[in-house]
Design a protein around this motif. Sequence first.
Motif, PDB file in Angstrom:
ATOM      1  N   GLU A   1      -0.553  -6.135   5.674  1.00  0.00           N
ATOM      2  CA  GLU A   1       0.225  -5.541   4.594  1.00  0.00           C
ATOM      3  C   GLU A   1       1.137  -4.706   4.708  1.00  0.00           C
ATOM      4  O   GLU A   1       1.331  -3.785   5.671  1.00  0.00           O
TER       5      GLU A   1
ATOM      6  N   GLN B   1      -0.310   2.105  13.777  1.00  0.00           N
ATOM      7  CA  GLN B   1      -1.604   1.294  13.491  1.00  0.00           C
ATOM      8  C   GLN B   1      -1.328   0.752  12.162  1.00  0.00           C
ATOM      9  O   GLN B   1      -1.775  -0.436  11.938  1.00  0.00           O
ATOM     10  N   LEU B   2      -0.480   1.452  10.911  1.00  0.00           N
ATOM     11  CA  LEU B   2      -0.326   0.958   9.953  1.00  0.00           C
ATOM     12  C   LEU B   2       0.681  -0.187  10.190  1.00  0.00           C
ATOM     13  O   LEU B   2       0.743  -1.299   9.355  1.00  0.00           O
TER      14      LEU B   2
ATOM     15  N   THR C   1       3.170  -1.433   3.917  1.00  0.00           N
ATOM     16  CA  THR C   1       2.790  -0.112   3.643  1.00  0.00           C
ATOM     17  C   THR C   1       3.870   0.919   3.658  1.00  0.00           C
ATOM     18  O   THR C   1       4.765   0.956   4.376  1.00  0.00           O
TER      19      THR C   1
ATOM     20  N   ASN D   1       0.903  -2.447  12.488  1.00  0.00           N
ATOM     21  CA  ASN D   1       0.241  -3.743  12.919  1.00  0.00           C
ATOM     22  C   ASN D   1      -0.815  -4.323  11.799  1.00  0.00           C
ATOM     23  O   ASN D   1      -1.345  -5.348  11.995  1.00  0.00           O
ATOM     24  N   LEU D   2      -0.842  -3.859  10.470  1.00  0.00           N
ATOM     25  CA  LEU D   2      -1.607  -4.363   9.572  1.00  0.00           C
ATOM     26  C   LEU D   2      -0.667  -5.198   8.834  1.00  0.00           C
ATOM     27  O   LEU D   2       0.647  -5.198   8.676  1.00  0.00           O
TER      28      LEU D   2
ATOM     29  N   LEU E   1      -7.265   4.292   7.807  1.00  0.00           N
ATOM     30  CA  LEU E   1      -6.890   3.222   8.389  1.00  0.00           C
ATOM     31  C   LEU E   1      -8.168   2.128   7.964  1.00  0.00           C
ATOM     32  O   LEU E   1      -8.041   0.871   7.489  1.00  0.00           O
ATOM     33  N   SER E   2      -9.455   2.336   8.097  1.00  0.00           N
ATOM     34  CA  SER E   2     -10.614   1.595   7.702  1.00  0.00           C
ATOM     35  C   SER E   2     -10.666   1.160   6.309  1.00  0.00           C
ATOM     36  O   SER E   2     -10.887  -0.014   5.969  1.00  0.00           O
TER      37      SER E   2
ATOM     38  N   LEU F   1      -7.987   0.907   4.321  1.00  0.00           N
ATOM     39  CA  LEU F   1      -6.815   0.058   4.219  1.00  0.00           C
ATOM     40  C   LEU F   1      -7.506  -1.319   4.494  1.00  0.00           C
ATOM     41  O   LEU F   1      -7.040  -2.516   3.925  1.00  0.00           O
ATOM     42  N   LYS F   2      -7.888  -1.341   5.503  1.00  0.00           N
ATOM     43  CA  LYS F   2      -8.249  -2.707   6.257  1.00  0.00           C
ATOM     44  C   LYS F   2      -9.465  -3.508   5.511  1.00  0.00           C
ATOM     45  O   LYS F   2      -9.394  -4.671   5.604  1.00  0.00           O
ATOM     46  N   HIS F   3     -10.328  -2.651   4.659  1.00  0.00           N
ATOM     47  CA  HIS F   3     -11.490  -3.551   4.168  1.00  0.00           C
ATOM     48  C   HIS F   3     -11.153  -3.445   2.756  1.00  0.00           C
ATOM     49  O   HIS F   3     -12.047  -3.845   1.774  1.00  0.00           O
TER      50      HIS F   3
ATOM     51  N   ASN G   1       0.995  -1.258   0.011  1.00  0.00           N
ATOM     52  CA  ASN G   1      -0.009   0.135   0.099  1.00  0.00           C
ATOM     53  C   ASN G   1       0.844   1.261  -0.022  1.00  0.00           C
ATOM     54  O   ASN G   1       1.917   1.203   0.389  1.00  0.00           O
TER      55      ASN G   1
END
Length: 286
Positions: free
Chosen positions: A226, A220-221, A228, A223-224, A155-156, A158-160, A17
């Motif tokens: 993907e 927060q990113l 980034t 912890n994804l 963040l939402s 990217l998560k979805h 991302n």
Amino acid sequence: ADAQAEQFTATPEKKPNIVVILEESTFKPEQIVNFKAKAPFFPDAYPLRVYTAGGATWVQEIAFLHGVAPPLYGDGWRSINLFAPGRLDGRIAPQLSAQGYVTKTIYPTAGRFYGGQRFHEQLGMQEFIDCTMIPECAKRKWNRMPDEVFFERALSELKHEAKPTFMFMATMRQHSPHDKQRQFSKQCAASLTPKQCSIMQDYEERLTASVASYKKFLNQLKNLPEHTIVVAFGDHIPGDVAAEFVDSDLYKQDRYRTFFNLWDSQAGFVTEKALTGRQFEKIDLA
């Protein structure tokens, strides 16, 4: 040169991302030579050359997304938002889209404001999420907008999103006015006026909040699942700084200097690494 070009253009097996954050009216407070800055700034920041001072954010938006120095558009380049739609093709966004990316903009104002939605779509942004589509944004005044409003929506998204995402977003916290009629501070040299001092104190207070929000967003990113990459940059100095300070008040008498940095969720801050050890006075936004 051919080997270096291949390295830069090689497509990774799993695409990261890419998030671009335009930090509204953000510059290093140390650029005011008679102000003693004490607030933390964006880590690993490098000088960036921009094209306007105190306003015209759209010039920097188009310069980034189109990759052309705005004066090359001709005498009317400061009003490029009015004539760009229908006349310019996108560059970075369409190229990434061809590689399987979905491209999205998160905007801190209504999309119709200064033609933002129209020229972002013209430059290849497939989805445009403006302030009216973000409940926490729509109910607040534009100059009282925490960065978290946009970071949480990003963040939402990217998560979805199943596909790799190229996202361009902007903040609003630092938009002028900054003057809160504060008392004169020891941070300010006697050569500064009370109004100048008040502006810089308010700017630093908001800067501290913005840097904290930014660092929280990066965590927060991280912890994804993907990979980034984040690019952050300041679009111009604030309007009241441009109006109240003369060139001699600014470092190198330069009112077209902001910052940028690069962050990788797998490697941390990589601004200097990306420049491969080379040193420049400033990097041009375009």
